[in-house]
Design an enzyme around this catalytic site. Structure first.
Site, PDB file in Angstrom:
ATOM      1  N   ASN A 213       0.845  -1.198   0.000  1.00  0.00           N
ATOM      2  CA  ASN A 213       0.000   0.000   0.000  1.00  0.00           C
ATOM      3  C   ASN A 213       0.881   1.250   0.000  1.00  0.00           C
ATOM      4  O   ASN A 213       2.107   1.159  -0.011  1.00  0.00           O
ATOM      5  CB  ASN A 213      -0.967  -0.019   1.195  1.00  0.00           C
ATOM      6  N   LYS A 346     -13.077   2.011  15.665  1.00  0.00           N
ATOM      7  CA  LYS A 346     -11.839   1.219  15.626  1.00  0.00           C
ATOM      8  C   LYS A 346     -11.192   1.154  17.008  1.00  0.00           C
ATOM      9  O   LYS A 346     -10.660   0.136  17.409  1.00  0.00           O
ATOM     10  CB  LYS A 346     -10.890   1.844  14.603  1.00  0.00           C
ATOM     11  N   LYS A 350     -10.531  -2.388  18.704  1.00  0.00           N
ATOM     12  CA  LYS A 350      -9.163  -2.849  18.992  1.00  0.00           C
ATOM     13  C   LYS A 350      -8.872  -2.809  20.490  1.00  0.00           C
ATOM     14  O   LYS A 350      -7.822  -3.264  20.932  1.00  0.00           O
ATOM     15  CB  LYS A 350      -8.144  -1.980  18.254  1.00  0.00           C
TER      16      LYS A 350
HETATM   17  N1  CTP Z   1      -3.270  -3.087  12.575  1.00  0.00           N
HETATM   18  C1  CTP Z   1      -2.521  -4.143  12.995  1.00  0.00           C
HETATM   19  N2  CTP Z   1      -2.611  -5.345  12.355  1.00  0.00           N
HETATM   20  C2  CTP Z   1      -3.455  -5.487  11.312  1.00  0.00           C
HETATM   21  C3  CTP Z   1      -4.230  -4.401  10.865  1.00  0.00           C
HETATM   22  C4  CTP Z   1      -4.114  -3.202  11.519  1.00  0.00           C
HETATM   23  O1  CTP Z   1      -1.755  -4.005  13.951  1.00  0.00           O
HETATM   24  N3  CTP Z   1      -3.519  -6.667  10.714  1.00  0.00           N
HETATM   25  C5  CTP Z   1      -3.177  -1.807  13.316  1.00  0.00           C
HETATM   26  C6  CTP Z   1      -2.568  -0.668  12.528  1.00  0.00           C
HETATM   27  O2  CTP Z   1      -1.173  -0.598  12.724  1.00  0.00           O
HETATM   28  C7  CTP Z   1      -3.289   0.521  13.102  1.00  0.00           C
HETATM   29  C8  CTP Z   1      -4.662  -0.011  13.445  1.00  0.00           C
HETATM   30  O3  CTP Z   1      -4.490  -1.413  13.601  1.00  0.00           O
HETATM   31  O4  CTP Z   1      -2.723   0.961  14.313  1.00  0.00           O
HETATM   32  C9  CTP Z   1      -5.727   0.268  12.432  1.00  0.00           C
HETATM   33  O5  CTP Z   1      -5.316  -0.086  11.153  1.00  0.00           O
HETATM   34  P1  CTP Z   1      -6.259   0.082   9.898  1.00  0.00           P
HETATM   35  O6  CTP Z   1      -5.607  -0.566   8.739  1.00  0.00           O
HETATM   36  O7  CTP Z   1      -6.690   1.511   9.761  1.00  0.00           O
HETATM   37  O8  CTP Z   1      -7.522  -0.701  10.389  1.00  0.00           O
HETATM   38  P2  CTP Z   1      -8.073  -2.098  10.056  1.00  0.00           P
HETATM   39  O9  CTP Z   1      -8.014  -2.918  11.291  1.00  0.00           O
HETATM   40  O10 CTP Z   1      -7.378  -2.670   8.868  1.00  0.00           O
HETATM   41  O11 CTP Z   1      -9.604  -1.734   9.754  1.00  0.00           O
HETATM   42  P3  CTP Z   1     -10.341  -1.387   8.355  1.00  0.00           P
HETATM   43  O12 CTP Z   1      -9.705  -2.231   7.303  1.00  0.00           O
HETATM   44  O13 CTP Z   1     -11.730  -1.741   8.648  1.00  0.00           O
HETATM   45  O14 CTP Z   1     -10.168   0.084   8.157  1.00  0.00           O
END
Ligand code: CTP
Length: 408
Positions: A213, A346, A350
């Site tokens: 990404n 979120k 989390k």
């Molecule tokens: N994160 C993580 N491990 C993952 C996905 C996310 O530790 N597999 C952590 C990211 O580092 C960040 C937070 O969770 O601190 C949110 O990440 P984000 O990508 O915005 O959220 P997602 O959990 O992927 O939710 P969505 O796809 O619904 O936006």
């Protein structure tokens, strides 16, 4: 960023080939807003001329304790009194040996001895051949200088001017600037160990392709730097990005989400703060082909099957240490719309006390950002600013929360 605006820095040069880097350092200090007074030993002037340093600092260089320009004829006293910090770069083995003994037979060692030590920090950027660096006498001197209150910056490793390879290179000008800037930051996280994830992950499809990404890692790297400046011991788990490691930060490089999770698990038991700034891929190909996928002539794309990656942050936040309050967890949310609603949801999902929201597409790769801090009680906006500025504000916010018991 005019980070050193209003600061007066004495930049001392002792003898060594690394003096060529001090010209660039001087330029960076001026660019950062500092006024710079260059002081050179006789040996330094063999490597670079005072003319160069005067032109870059826009001030006459002091090279002798007999310099009669100061009305009171006490350059060594005035220089130390006026300074906010003294940075000696390069600091030769000989200069440091003199400082250890309180010797003062040239203007640079004189001003170090005469400066008000409780108010004017002394930073040393050693530079020398690897054998000189490793010599017990040098190492003994470094220990003594630290005990006497000097800040001894690390040395770099690599090719040396003498043709040898090893420890003892002077840090690069940008790193020295970071070291000096850190000196002026309040030590809000002293005693803390901070673990940060940053950057994207790369999920392999085959040996030449993968899914990733647009995360540049800049925000996470800025958080790591700000935490280090605030006195914390910092480990940075970084996805594939081409960013320099912030000075004094330990870096662990990873590619995939699974590798990032393994690296975090190996480090997190020691941490007191975990900041998950990485943009972790939610999905990975169920199997990574061990040979490049070739077109089969049918015109149809290969069928890719995905499995969900573990949520690294949620896993850490569910640990006993996080639940007991021994580990403070901070999440990031990169959203494209409805930032507040998504960030709030979120944070709850989390189960972290603090979530930092930002608009992903607006910030990926940029040097600026705007943040929205969301906790159980409300929100706080950190308006548009350079990422390092925001990271320092975030670190100060985290430090306040660590100092204050959580509200019921
Ligand atoms: N994160 C993580 N491990 C993952 C996905 C996310 O530790 N597999 C952590 C990211 O580092 C960040 C937070 O969770 O601190 C949110 O990440 P984000 O990508 O915005 O959220 P997602 O959990 O992927 O939710 P969505 O796809 O619904 O936006």
């Amino acid at each position: 960023m005019q980070d050193l605006a209003g600061k007066h820095i004495v930049l001392g040069l002792s003898g060594g080939i690394a003096c060529y880097k001090s010209a660039e350092l001087c330029r960076l200090l001026v660019k950062a807003g500092a006024t710079v007074q260059v002081v050179m030993t006789e040996a330094a002037a063999q490597f670079i001329t005072p003319v160069t340093m005067q032109a870059l600092s826009n001030r006459p260089v002091v090279t002798s304790q007999w310099d009669a320009r100061a009305p009171n004829n006490m350059a060594h006293i005035n220089l130390g009194r006026e300074a906010d910090a003294v940075l000696i770069a390069p600091a030769s083995a000989d200069l440091m040996a003199k400082l250890v003994h309180g010797r003062a037979d040239d203007v640079l060692t004189l001003l170090c001895l005469a400066r008000p030590a409780e108010r004017v920090p002394l930073l040393l950027a050693p530079a020398m051949n690897r054998e000189m660096w490793a010599h017990p006498a040098t190492q003994r001197n470094l220990t003594q200088l630290r005990a006497d209150g000097a800040v001894v910056l690390p040395v770099g490793q690599g090719d040396q001017a003498c043709g040898e390879t090893g420890d003892g290179r002077m840090l690069e000008p940008e790193q020295l600037l970071q070291g000096l800037m850190a000196q002026f930051q309040p030590k809000l996280l002293a005693g803390h160990r901070v673990l940060v994830t940053a950057g994207p992950t790369f999920e392999a499809i085959d040996p030449v392709r993968g899914i990733t990404n647009h995360s540049s890692g800049k925000m996470g790297f800025a958080v790591a730097r700000a935490a280090q400046e605030a006195g914390a011991e910092v480990t940075l788990v970084a996805g594939p990005v081409h960013l320099p490691t912030p000075l004094g930060v330990r870096r662990v490089n990873v590619q995939s989400a699974l590798q990032m999770q393994a690296a975090v698990q190996a480090e997190v038991d020691r941490a007191t703060v975990f900041v998950a700034a990485a943009a972790v891929a939610d999905w990975r190909p169920a199997t990574a082909a061990d040979q490049k996928l070739k077109k089969d002539g049918s015109g149809l794309p290969p069928a890719l099957h995905f499995v969900e990656n573990p949520d690294i942050l949620a896993g850490v936040a569910a640990s006993d240490r996080a639940r007991r309050g021994d580990l403070f967890c901070v999440g990031f949310a990169a959203e494209s719309h409805d930032l507040l609603a998504h960030a709030q949801a979120k944070r709850v999902r989390k189960n972290v006390p603090l979530l930092v929201g930002n608009i992903g597409p607006a910030t990926f790769g940029q040097d600026d950002n705007a943040l929205l801090l969301v906790d159980a009680h409300g929100t706080r906006e950190l308006p548009h600013a350079p990422k390092l500025d925001l990271a320092r504000q975030l670190v100060a916010d985290i430090a306040r929360r660590l100092a204050t018991p959580p509200r019921a």
